[in-house]
Design a protein around this motif. Sequence first.
Motif, PDB file in Angstrom:
ATOM      1  N   THR A 133       0.861  -1.176   0.000  1.00  0.00           N
ATOM      2  CA  THR A 133       0.000   0.000   0.000  1.00  0.00           C
ATOM      3  C   THR A 133       0.890   1.215   0.000  1.00  0.00           C
ATOM      4  O   THR A 133       2.125   1.092   0.090  1.00  0.00           O
ATOM      5  CB  THR A 133      -0.948   0.012   1.217  1.00  0.00           C
ATOM      6  OG1 THR A 133      -1.887   1.090   1.087  1.00  0.00           O
ATOM      7  CG2 THR A 133      -0.177   0.175   2.513  1.00  0.00           C
ATOM      8  N   ARG A 138      -7.637   8.946   2.673  1.00  0.00           N
ATOM      9  CA  ARG A 138      -6.545   8.355   3.453  1.00  0.00           C
ATOM     10  C   ARG A 138      -6.445   9.091   4.774  1.00  0.00           C
ATOM     11  O   ARG A 138      -6.584  10.317   4.826  1.00  0.00           O
ATOM     12  CB  ARG A 138      -5.227   8.464   2.684  1.00  0.00           C
ATOM     13  CG  ARG A 138      -4.031   7.829   3.386  1.00  0.00           C
ATOM     14  CD  ARG A 138      -2.781   7.912   2.512  1.00  0.00           C
ATOM     15  NE  ARG A 138      -2.281   9.283   2.415  1.00  0.00           N
ATOM     16  CZ  ARG A 138      -1.360   9.801   3.220  1.00  0.00           C
ATOM     17  NH1 ARG A 138      -0.850   9.069   4.216  1.00  0.00           N
ATOM     18  NH2 ARG A 138      -0.951  11.046   3.053  1.00  0.00           N
ATOM     19  N   GLN A 172      -2.397   3.627   9.461  1.00  0.00           N
ATOM     20  CA  GLN A 172      -2.946   4.266   8.267  1.00  0.00           C
ATOM     21  C   GLN A 172      -4.114   3.462   7.716  1.00  0.00           C
ATOM     22  O   GLN A 172      -4.072   2.229   7.698  1.00  0.00           O
ATOM     23  CB  GLN A 172      -1.868   4.390   7.177  1.00  0.00           C
ATOM     24  CG  GLN A 172      -2.392   4.954   5.860  1.00  0.00           C
ATOM     25  CD  GLN A 172      -1.314   5.108   4.807  1.00  0.00           C
ATOM     26  OE1 GLN A 172      -0.787   6.186   4.629  1.00  0.00           O
ATOM     27  NE2 GLN A 172      -0.969   4.030   4.107  1.00  0.00           N
ATOM     28  N   LYS A 199      -6.535   3.511   4.116  1.00  0.00           N
ATOM     29  CA  LYS A 199      -6.679   4.098   2.794  1.00  0.00           C
ATOM     30  C   LYS A 199      -7.774   3.361   2.050  1.00  0.00           C
ATOM     31  O   LYS A 199      -7.852   2.133   2.089  1.00  0.00           O
ATOM     32  CB  LYS A 199      -5.373   4.019   2.003  1.00  0.00           C
ATOM     33  CG  LYS A 199      -5.462   4.731   0.641  1.00  0.00           C
ATOM     34  CD  LYS A 199      -4.160   4.615  -0.140  1.00  0.00           C
ATOM     35  CE  LYS A 199      -4.290   5.335  -1.478  1.00  0.00           C
ATOM     36  NZ  LYS A 199      -3.096   5.160  -2.333  1.00  0.00           N
ATOM     37  N   GLN A 238      -9.507   3.607  -1.837  1.00  0.00           N
ATOM     38  CA  GLN A 238      -9.496   4.268  -3.146  1.00  0.00           C
ATOM     39  C   GLN A 238      -9.841   3.271  -4.243  1.00  0.00           C
ATOM     40  O   GLN A 238      -9.363   2.129  -4.239  1.00  0.00           O
ATOM     41  CB  GLN A 238      -8.120   4.889  -3.431  1.00  0.00           C
ATOM     42  CG  GLN A 238      -8.091   5.729  -4.699  1.00  0.00           C
ATOM     43  CD  GLN A 238      -6.763   6.442  -4.906  1.00  0.00           C
ATOM     44  OE1 GLN A 238      -5.786   6.191  -4.188  1.00  0.00           O
ATOM     45  NE2 GLN A 238      -6.704   7.343  -5.873  1.00  0.00           N
TER      46      GLN A 238
END
Length: 705
Positions: free
Chosen positions: A125, A217, A241, A243, A245
């Motif tokens: 990622t 994000r 993190q 994310k 998309q």
Amino acid sequence: MSTPQFAVSAAALAVFQAFAMPATAAEQAMTEVIVSGSRIASAHASVAGFGDAPLLQTPASVSVLSSQQMYDRDIRSTTDAARYDASISDAYNAVGYAEQFSIRGFKLDNASSYRKDGLAIPGDTQIPLENKERIEVLKGLGGLQAGLAAPGGIVNYATKRPTTGALRSVLLEVRERGTVYGAVDLGGRFEDSRFGYRVNAAAERLRSYIKGADGNRKFVSAAVDWQISPQALLQIDADYQTKSQVSAPGFQLIGGTDLPRVAADTMLNNQPWSKPVETTSSNLGVRFEYRFSPEWKATFSANQHHFKRDDYTAFPYGCSAQNLFPGFCSNGDYDVYDYVSLGEKKSPLAAQAMLQGRFATGALRHEFTGGASFYKNSEKWGDDVYEYIEQPSNIYHPVAVQPSGLSSGPVTERRSDNERALFAQDIVGLSETLKLHAGVRYAQVKRDEFVRAGFANAKIDSGFWLPNVALVYSPQDKLALYGSYAQGLEHGGIAPKKTSNQNRALDPSKSKQLEVGVKSELTPDLSVSAALFQIRKGLEYTDDTSNTFVRNGVEQHRGLELAINGKLSRALAVGASAAALNTQQSGTGRAELDGKRVTNVAAFKSTVYADYAVPQLAGLKLNANWQYSGKKAFDKENTLMVPAYHVVNLGAAYATRIAGTATTLRAHVDNAFDKFYWRDVTPDLGGYLFPGAKRTFRVSAQFDL
């Protein structure tokens, strides 16, 4: 909370915290934060050795991008950073998926070629940069330093650590298509100055240049230091993190022979049922250093990484109407596959212990490093869905098709890796001008792999010796010449979909490298370097006859790298690199392959960056970046060459004060002349092409409180 609200809230929190400090703290020497110094690039790096070594004396080709350079160039991802090094290229770097690169023409291994503070983390990622002090790139074999890694090199991300003085920084950015980004950077010491802290947070609403490849994000990290005693230092860091998309697949050849004629923003994963790729990743790192004396120290470091991905894609592949696999139909039709893989997980744990010291034996001076490393990783996934949809879509006139309605199977462990290694290196000062670098790593590599139901699991348990030797000759203080020989080790490639041995990894293989180079610091502010190298490894490809992924023959890369970095004058700073590569396939026994160029590798690449401080207006700087890439082979038979391209990026920055706050305003336009180009020509999955980004405007404001 939406991503834009998160970004603004994070920024507001930083501002509040900065100004809500007690008066006694505010009276300390922290009224402003000023980044200064004669150097604009780092003179040290740890990626090519076992410590923070001077680049001038390192017998390897290394580039470093500092955090200040990342700020100045509005770098938000490794993809942004890669444009400033000609030796780095995209390698199946699909928008919305994972950033993937090649160095010196060799694709990096997602499992072992990316490092955080020297320890392996997966590159599955986007690796966040908000808490990174610098990006270090070792070009070439890293067998001694890292063990398993692709022969192209290693990308190491050095974590930001607590600052001596108070740091309060806020960054906000907007891009023309609606991307909104906000980040905060807080650092300093507690009342008990033995303890320090660093906190970074960011949020981003993603609006890609590709229509529909949108997402968001969020990131947060913290690092603390504890100076236990003058001899003992403990450092702990953690980050997290998320994310989400929608990924943008690449294009295949029209009719199996011609490049598509499409707009750069064309989206193929645009079905009503398309979903974002969802990833979460985290790190927990620890480092302990103890100094026995000014000459001897011991360090222990470890990092636990966790990664999870849910992958949904309406995937384009082939043309059933014309029996093209791969390839799109002559009229732009393409087959659509409903791809679903939920719950993919990786959990690598890496650790390393080292003893380092300096001593003399007679007239010889020694810099010794010895240690042991450990790495284990568990990969889990379920049987994915890759279901053919009867109705095709079209790249010019998209067609809504029906999804399969299926979901991937139960998640179980499919592959486990274990690497234990011992290593030692001695840098011997043979004279005032000559040093011998001699080292070796012994790596014991184990892998258990589930093949498929009804077949026995595949097992690997092998040991490998990885020697490394180099001579460094320094006739002057600011000049060094070196020659080196190294061996590297990498896991075999994984057979792609549609092959007879799909998902099966080939056995580990070794590579060999010869390199000579020269480095010089022309002035305290300007350095130049050149390296000439040859790397040989086993050639891996899908055999069209048997439809099997194999290692057969040799892949050889010979190249020349040139670089210059620093200040030409008080007002003008430059950074330039060039890479000339001759790649060749041989030894396969197949006339259509032997003597041909390796796919997705330009024979010549260059990148130039200039930053000019306008003397007529204090605080104003203008910058420009020019990238060039030569043509690339699309396929291993070299039947199609993808054209060369030029890209120009322009920018400006203005440092001032707003309401007493140090403020830097920046504006950039990427691909200023809006050129269409194919930036990535990957051979993966039958061969795909990815267009470069359209012209994009962005503005940002940085507040140092």
